[in-house]
Scaffold this motif. Structure first.
Motif, PDB file in Angstrom:
ATOM      1  N   GLY A  99      -1.820  17.031  -5.082  1.00 56.56           N
ATOM      2  CA  GLY A  99      -2.680  18.152  -4.422  1.00 56.56           C
ATOM      3  C   GLY A  99      -1.786  18.477  -3.283  1.00 56.56           C
ATOM      4  N   ASN A 100      -0.613  20.446  -3.224  1.00 56.51           N
ATOM      5  CA  ASN A 100       0.002  19.844  -2.570  1.00 56.51           C
ATOM      6  C   ASN A 100       1.459  18.777  -2.912  1.00 56.51           C
ATOM      7  OD1 ASN A 100      -0.956  22.391  -1.369  1.00 56.51           O
ATOM      8  ND2 ASN A 100      -1.151  21.563  -0.033  1.00 56.51           N
ATOM      9  N   ASP A 101       1.809  18.347  -4.295  1.00 57.11           N
ATOM     10  CA  ASP A 101       2.632  17.658  -4.261  1.00 57.11           C
ATOM     11  C   ASP A 101       2.233  16.279  -4.353  1.00 57.11           C
ATOM     12  OD1 ASP A 101       5.202  18.180  -6.392  1.00 57.11           O
ATOM     13  OD2 ASP A 101       5.926  17.877  -4.597  1.00 57.11           O
ATOM     14  N   LYS A 102       1.085  15.700  -3.537  1.00 58.54           N
ATOM     15  CA  LYS A 102       1.058  14.629  -3.200  1.00 58.54           C
ATOM     16  C   LYS A 102       0.447  14.180  -4.386  1.00 58.54           C
ATOM     17  CE  LYS A 102      -1.542  11.885   0.739  1.00 58.54           C
ATOM     18  NZ  LYS A 102      -2.265  11.731   1.761  1.00 58.54           N
ATOM     19  N   PRO A 103       0.532  12.964  -4.837  1.00 57.31           N
ATOM     20  CA  PRO A 103      -0.421  12.169  -6.057  1.00 57.31           C
ATOM     21  C   PRO A 103      -2.403  11.675  -5.233  1.00 57.31           C
ATOM     22  CG  PRO A 103       1.732  11.428  -5.724  1.00 57.31           C
ATOM     23  CD  PRO A 103       1.799  12.318  -4.323  1.00 57.31           C
ATOM     24  N   ILE A 104      -3.005  11.929  -6.446  1.00 57.97           N
ATOM     25  CA  ILE A 104      -4.182  11.922  -5.173  1.00 57.97           C
ATOM     26  C   ILE A 104      -5.199  11.213  -6.080  1.00 57.97           C
ATOM     27  CG2 ILE A 104      -6.432  12.958  -5.336  1.00 57.97           C
ATOM     28  CD1 ILE A 104      -3.668  13.642  -3.349  1.00 57.97           C
ATOM     29  N   VAL A 105      -4.826  11.257  -7.891  1.00 62.36           N
ATOM     30  CA  VAL A 105      -5.897  10.733  -8.863  1.00 62.36           C
ATOM     31  C   VAL A 105      -4.686  10.469  -9.884  1.00 62.36           C
ATOM     32  CG1 VAL A 105      -6.644  13.253  -9.387  1.00 62.36           C
ATOM     33  CG2 VAL A 105      -8.206  10.295 -10.086  1.00 62.36           C
ATOM     34  N   TYR A 106      -4.725   9.133 -10.804  1.00 51.95           N
ATOM     35  CA  TYR A 106      -4.930   8.931 -12.151  1.00 51.95           C
ATOM     36  C   TYR A 106      -5.980   9.223 -13.192  1.00 51.95           C
ATOM     37  CZ  TYR A 106      -2.840   5.893 -15.694  1.00 51.95           C
ATOM     38  OH  TYR A 106      -2.265   6.013 -17.298  1.00 51.95           O
ATOM     39  N   PHE A 107      -5.949  10.250 -13.909  1.00 56.56           N
ATOM     40  CA  PHE A 107      -6.560   9.787 -14.909  1.00 56.56           C
ATOM     41  C   PHE A 107      -6.733   9.586 -16.539  1.00 56.56           C
ATOM     42  CE2 PHE A 107      -7.727  13.967 -11.856  1.00 56.56           C
ATOM     43  CZ  PHE A 107      -9.571  13.319 -11.896  1.00 56.56           C
ATOM     44  N   LYS A 108      -7.739   9.201 -16.981  1.00 50.51           N
ATOM     45  CA  LYS A 108      -7.705   8.411 -18.192  1.00 50.51           C
ATOM     46  C   LYS A 108      -8.817   8.942 -18.804  1.00 50.51           C
ATOM     47  CE  LYS A 108      -6.334   5.268 -19.838  1.00 50.51           C
ATOM     48  NZ  LYS A 108      -4.592   4.985 -20.090  1.00 50.51           N
ATOM     49  N   PRO A 131      -3.379  -2.531  -9.250  1.00 57.12           N
ATOM     50  CA  PRO A 131      -2.792  -2.458  -9.686  1.00 57.12           C
ATOM     51  C   PRO A 131      -1.188  -1.987 -10.086  1.00 57.12           C
ATOM     52  CG  PRO A 131      -4.067  -1.696 -11.203  1.00 57.12           C
ATOM     53  CD  PRO A 131      -4.199  -1.251  -9.860  1.00 57.12           C
ATOM     54  N   LYS A 132      -0.308  -2.876 -10.505  1.00 55.59           N
ATOM     55  CA  LYS A 132       1.289  -2.485  -9.897  1.00 55.59           C
ATOM     56  C   LYS A 132       1.457  -1.342 -10.350  1.00 55.59           C
ATOM     57  CE  LYS A 132       6.219  -4.400 -10.433  1.00 55.59           C
ATOM     58  NZ  LYS A 132       7.118  -5.283 -10.794  1.00 55.59           N
ATOM     59  N   ASP A 133       0.687  -1.096 -12.186  1.00 58.11           N
ATOM     60  CA  ASP A 133       1.497   0.388 -12.368  1.00 58.11           C
ATOM     61  C   ASP A 133       0.911   1.508 -12.872  1.00 58.11           C
ATOM     62  OD1 ASP A 133      -1.578  -0.769 -14.058  1.00 58.11           O
ATOM     63  OD2 ASP A 133      -0.844   0.344 -15.411  1.00 58.11           O
ATOM     64  N   ILE A 134      -0.605   1.337 -11.737  1.00 56.13           N
ATOM     65  CA  ILE A 134      -1.228   3.223 -11.223  1.00 56.13           C
ATOM     66  C   ILE A 134      -1.130   3.212  -9.621  1.00 56.13           C
ATOM     67  CG2 ILE A 134      -3.186   3.302 -10.450  1.00 56.13           C
ATOM     68  CD1 ILE A 134      -5.017   2.053 -12.889  1.00 56.13           C
ATOM     69  N   ALA A 135      -0.630   1.797  -8.889  1.00 60.01           N
ATOM     70  CA  ALA A 135       0.290   1.987  -7.688  1.00 60.01           C
ATOM     71  C   ALA A 135       1.171   2.416  -7.686  1.00 60.01           C
ATOM     72  CB  ALA A 135       0.227   0.559  -6.709  1.00 60.01           C
ATOM     73  N   GLN A 136       2.526   2.739  -8.624  1.00 63.56           N
ATOM     74  CA  GLN A 136       3.804   3.153  -9.059  1.00 63.56           C
ATOM     75  C   GLN A 136       3.376   4.738  -9.289  1.00 63.56           C
ATOM     76  OE1 GLN A 136       5.620   0.882 -11.684  1.00 63.56           O
ATOM     77  NE2 GLN A 136       6.723  -0.497 -10.501  1.00 63.56           N
ATOM     78  N   LYS A 137       2.462   5.145 -10.201  1.00 61.78           N
ATOM     79  CA  LYS A 137       2.202   6.427 -10.654  1.00 61.78           C
ATOM     80  C   LYS A 137       1.840   7.038  -9.687  1.00 61.78           C
ATOM     81  CE  LYS A 137       0.423   5.016 -15.344  1.00 61.78           C
ATOM     82  NZ  LYS A 137       1.751   4.267 -15.578  1.00 61.78           N
ATOM     83  N   LEU A 138       0.889   6.164  -8.070  1.00 63.31           N
ATOM     84  CA  LEU A 138      -0.233   6.879  -7.522  1.00 63.31           C
ATOM     85  C   LEU A 138       0.924   7.307  -5.709  1.00 63.31           C
ATOM     86  CD1 LEU A 138      -3.179   5.986  -7.584  1.00 63.31           C
ATOM     87  CD2 LEU A 138      -2.493   8.718  -8.233  1.00 63.31           C
TER      88      LEU A 138
END
Length: 249
Positions: A144-153, A198-205
């Motif tokens: 949202g406005n270029d800020k990571p908000i959510v990671y979807f699968k 977890p580390k992988d999702i933290a990096q994405k967000l």
């Protein structure tokens, strides 16, 4: 008066200049021009930009500090401490794109991937398939406005025959389904739980490992009550909130 000062009204009938300046800075913070942790321009920069006195700038920033938007640190400048969170009220099934538009934020997508992979056990049970069976999975970070908000699968039922070509998809998966004549889910069952990132999702967000996440699990059904979607959504705890309205009837 310079062109930069055109946003301020210097007429006698206008609001005090510090009130106008405070409103301009607050607007920049609320709309993400300056985000949480960012340093805003110095008093001297505001003074020059808007052709106002140092006292005017200082009073505007002082009021913003009292209202919880910024904090001033000697020798370090003034930083934003306001953290805008997006609130969703549960009343209908909406795509993330629609949620962002509702709060006047620009939706975006990063790290888009599509592949066939085994479905998590709870999703496999709901689909009525074995956990080892693979379904098309679309994963992406929504912003949202270029800020990571959510990671979807998101996993889709085989009956939808979802393509594996990333270029086939647009910003919104639900809009894509509608364009193909496949209606988005008309009913959804959702569960929520809090976890440490977890580390992988933290990096994405773009957050720290073990920061708070809210996991939203969606089971989506069509008009025939057939499950067509299983989604795991990992929301940043500092950027999203949910609101539920209940009544006694």
């Amino acid at each position: 008066m310079r062109d930069d000062a055109m946003n301020l009204d210097f007429s006698k009938e206008a609001l005090p200049l510090y009130v106008q300046l405070k409103a301009l800075i607050k607007n920049d913070i609320i709309h993400g021009v300056y985000q949480y942790g960012d340093q805003i321009p110095s008093e001297v920069e505001y003074e020059k930009k808007y052709d106002v006195s140092r006292i005017t700038v200082r009073r505007a920033i002082s009021d913003l500090e009292k209202e919880g938007y910024v904090v001033r640190s000697r020798g370090k400048g003034t930083h934003v401490i306001y953290n805008h969170t997006i609130e969703e009220r549960f009343s209908q099934i909406r795509s993330f794109t629609d949620e962002m538009r509702a709060v006047h934020m620009e939706p975006g997508t990063r790290n888009f991937e599509i592949r066939e992979e085994p479905v998590p056990e709870e999703g496999a049970k709901a689909f009525g398939i074995l956990p080892s069976e693979k379904l098309v999975c679309v994963s992406r970070v929504r912003t949202g406005n270029d800020k990571p908000i959510v990671y979807f699968k998101t996993y889709f039922a085989k009956s939808l025959d979802m393509p594996l070509d990333p270029s086939s998809y647009g910003e919104s998966l639900y809009e894509y389904l509608n364009e193909r004549g496949i209606k988005q889910p008309v009913r959804a069952v959702e569960n929520f739980k809090a976890i440490n990132a977890p580390k992988d999702i933290a990096q994405k967000l773009e957050i720290k490992e073990n920061d708070a996440l809210l996991v939203r699990t969606r089971f989506g059904y069509n008009k025939a009550n057939e499950m067509i979607e299983f989604t795991l959504a990992y929301y940043r705890g500092d950027a999203y909130s949910f609101s539920v309205e209940l009544n006694s009837q």
